[in-house]
Scaffold this active site. Sequence first.
Site: not given
Lengths: 373, 702
Positions: B345, B385
């Site tokens: 991320s 997610d």
Amino acid sequence: MPSDYARTLPLGGAPGRALLRLHLDPWLLLGLGAIVAFGLLVLYSASHRDLETLANQALRIGAAFALMFVAAQLNPRIYLRWAPGLYILGIVLLIAVLLFGTTVKGSQRWLDLPGLPSFQPSELMKLAVPLVVAWYFHARPLPPRIRHVLVALVLCALPTALIVPQPDLGTGLMVAAGGVAVIVMSGIRWRVVGALTSLVVLASPALWFVMTPYQKGRVLTFLDPGRQPQDAGWNITQSKAAIGSGGFSGKDLFNGTQSQLDFLPESQTDFIIAVIGEELGLVGITLLLVLYLLVVARALLMATGAQDTFGRLAAGGLTLVFFAYVFVNVGMVSGLLPVVGVPLPLVSYGGTSAVTLLVGFGIVMSIYGHATR
Amino acid sequence: MTRPFPGWHAVKGIFDRDRARQQAQLKDVDQERRDFASRTLVVFFIVAVMCCVLTARMVWLTVFKHDEYRTISEDNRIQMFGVPPPRGRIYDRTGILLADNVPVFSIFVIPELTDNVDATLSAIAALVELSDEEIDAFHTLASESFPHSPVRVRPQITPEERAVIEVNRHRLSGVQVRPDTVRHYPYGEVMAHAVGSVRRKTAEDIRRLDRRRYSRTQFVGKRGVEAFYEHSLHGEPGSRQVEVDALGREQRELGRNPPRPGWNLTLHLDASLQVAAAQALGERRGAVVAIDPRSGGILALASVPGYDPNLFVTGMDPAVYDELVISPNKPLFNRAANGRYAPGSTFKPIVGLAALAHGVTDWERTIVDNDGVYRLPNNRRQYRDWTWTKDNPSGQGVIDLHRAIYRSSNIYFYGLGDRLPVDSIPRFAAQFGYGRVLSIDVAGAEPGLLPDSEWKMGARGEGWYPGDNLNLAIGQGDLLATPLQLATVASIIANRGRVVRPRMLLNSDADLPELENGELTVDFVALGGIEAGPASGSQNEHAGTRPGDAGLRPEDAGLRSVDWQRMVDAMEAVVHRGNQGYRENGTAWAYIGQDIAYRMAGKSGTAQVVGIAQGEEYDEEELDEFSRKHAWFIAFAPVDDPRIAVCVLVENGGSGSAVAGPVAREVLDHYLLPELAAVTSTATALASGSGRALAGAPRPDD
């Protein structure tokens, strides 16, 4: 008459007379002494000022002088009588060396007889050959007949043929030179000398086929010193560099870099003239050559004063052997001749050749000293 | 008459004439004496001529060839010996020594003086520790030196070892204990990967290095700064003109040309920050890289665990070396510069900026995440997610770019990956140093891997699938980067797009040849508007600006400075946005954002190590230690005037925010708090306490 003569000698008066009574020649002694003194000085430098080496050499030379003294006392007739026996003994010993000799440094030159110090029979031949050729011509009218010359050449060639395969080319040549010198002195015509010399020169390539690879290498190196710069050519390159760098007056005693730093091989033995050249320069070499020349001159003069044919020829031959040593050694170190392993007389470290050569001069003194004038 | 061979008569004639002449002549004694005298004169003349020949030869050598032979003889005796230069020292930015030269005693062996070299080495080994490596190194060095010159066997012996050797001296001929200089690294393990180390010169080095410069050098820089600046640190060897003998033994010195010492180097490294970084990682495996974004100076480059570089100088027990090599913790591996990991991320801010630059999103556009899953059309594969679990498949709700950063929404970025043209992400990301080496002087720095369609065709023989863009958009897939690269990314974001190349060297005694043109400040690559790459191939029909995306016009493409500021704001929210309720706080706030004295921007990342099957859940408990996710955190502070950017990687650490975040916080605290305290106290003293004026002072959250 002898007393008047004695007064003209270097020591003059009483000591001179004493020497004459002992059949010793003061002039020759003086010359030899000068060479020995010069040689010891140079050896001291070449050995990096090693007193032990110096003392060793002085002792050997002293012993050689003692033997010379003994040789001078013997009547020349004894030499004449014993020459053939000595020669035959030498031949027998040389054969024995080839069969049972001790090998030192790759050459079979030494004979270890029980109860005797080991010795090189080839050294004996350096004296025996001139004596036996002189003995051979003594009984015959001079100038010699060609037949006799041929016999004399065979007398020279036989021991040489036994010595060269040891391998010891240098000594072989010196032994042959002794006999040939006597032949030359015997009075054969110069034309014949010239013819024989050119014959030898022309035939020398044939020697190639009997040489060992080691000897061939030396000849090749002589012809082209750069051939093996790290190996066989090294010696000659370094000796020429030593002499050449010494220049006219040298780098001074103990200061020769080639010899003191060990670039010069065999600097105490066969190549010691290069040390003289490097440290004492052209002046030193010339001085030594003049000393040699004076000794040869005096010894040849003594030969002419001999009682008989044997005496004249033997004394002349022994003297020329001495000069042959000088010429071959200086010639090889300076690159004029192939390296054949001949020491510089009375200067190179080592006792064997000094004994032989000084005994030879002892015989010359005996021949001269016993002559009736 | 027989004729034995042709010409017999001629030969016989010579003998006949000879005999006839002899018979005619009696032995005349006086005549012989006279003949002999005249002959002797001739012989003497010949002897004299031969003497003249010898003399002439000597004149030729000593007079005419004198110069030539004098040169030969001088070349013989005079040799040049190299004198090794003292190696340059290495300092940190505050002048603390990181690599020093210290005087020690070492064991040397003079091969010529030993009876048997191998027996002597065995005898030494019986008294003091001597590794096979040291024995090999000895033979390497001995093979290229004279047998009379001392060769080092064991450097840096202890006083006890020295005593043992001295006591046994009598049976160790050719062994000497001599004063010596060796490299010493006072910080040991902590600086091992940053400063690097020297190692013994190997046979390979001898082939590779300049023989003249390295003839007497025993140690060569092999890692880190020691390796990169080897040429400058080494210096120029001096020489001694020495008289030698035929065996090369030194006789006396004739002249001396002193060596030029190696240049001293001062690095950007901050020793105390490096120590703090290593301590913050503690027993965990990982790396911390800190960069001053203004200069690109690398303030810390820690890789843990490290190793003691001094062992490579002094020699070590083979068991110790084996341990270093086979340990699963890989202490010899420089994770900071060479470790390649998926950035996870931490890549999202780059993708966000790329999407802004390409006009496929803006700050107002929102998406709704209802189930924590993203699907491509006509594809059953689910892209989940990070918040998704079987028990709670609810999604993060309405998400704009700002929230997508501080909540690290995968779903939002899948969408961007779907919209961005093929290869637009790698083209954009390359400007941040992905897939290439931006650092100037980090030895052996890895470029990582920035996959694009061309690479994939070459490496896998496959085309670029839409799913590849999705994985890439969340920093997974084939993308790999080093901690050093991510620290660089953090500093570029801190600089709002100004690219400053990272460097170790702060300054040095001289211009160093290792840096092209001696230039230390390269760069300023502006990240303005980028050309939209030509949409290529049919498979990316779905990508690009879609009809119905209101408010996005092609002329909005390109980055404006407000985009940089808003991205920084979003990253600031990652750390500082708190007390906002369920799924409304920054991902790192709970761990590091609650008691912070300065404003910090950050981004967490959690990189998958093993693939998780469709529909399965990542369960840390079930995986063995080395299969757990890697924890990342990139950060910089203070936000308005960044003075430090940092990247933290904890191998198999798990959560980026929870594990790597606190490490980053500790490093930033260590660097910034003393400075802030100093400024605060000065300000207090001067202006009777108006703390609000300080840049680092707290201010309300967004």
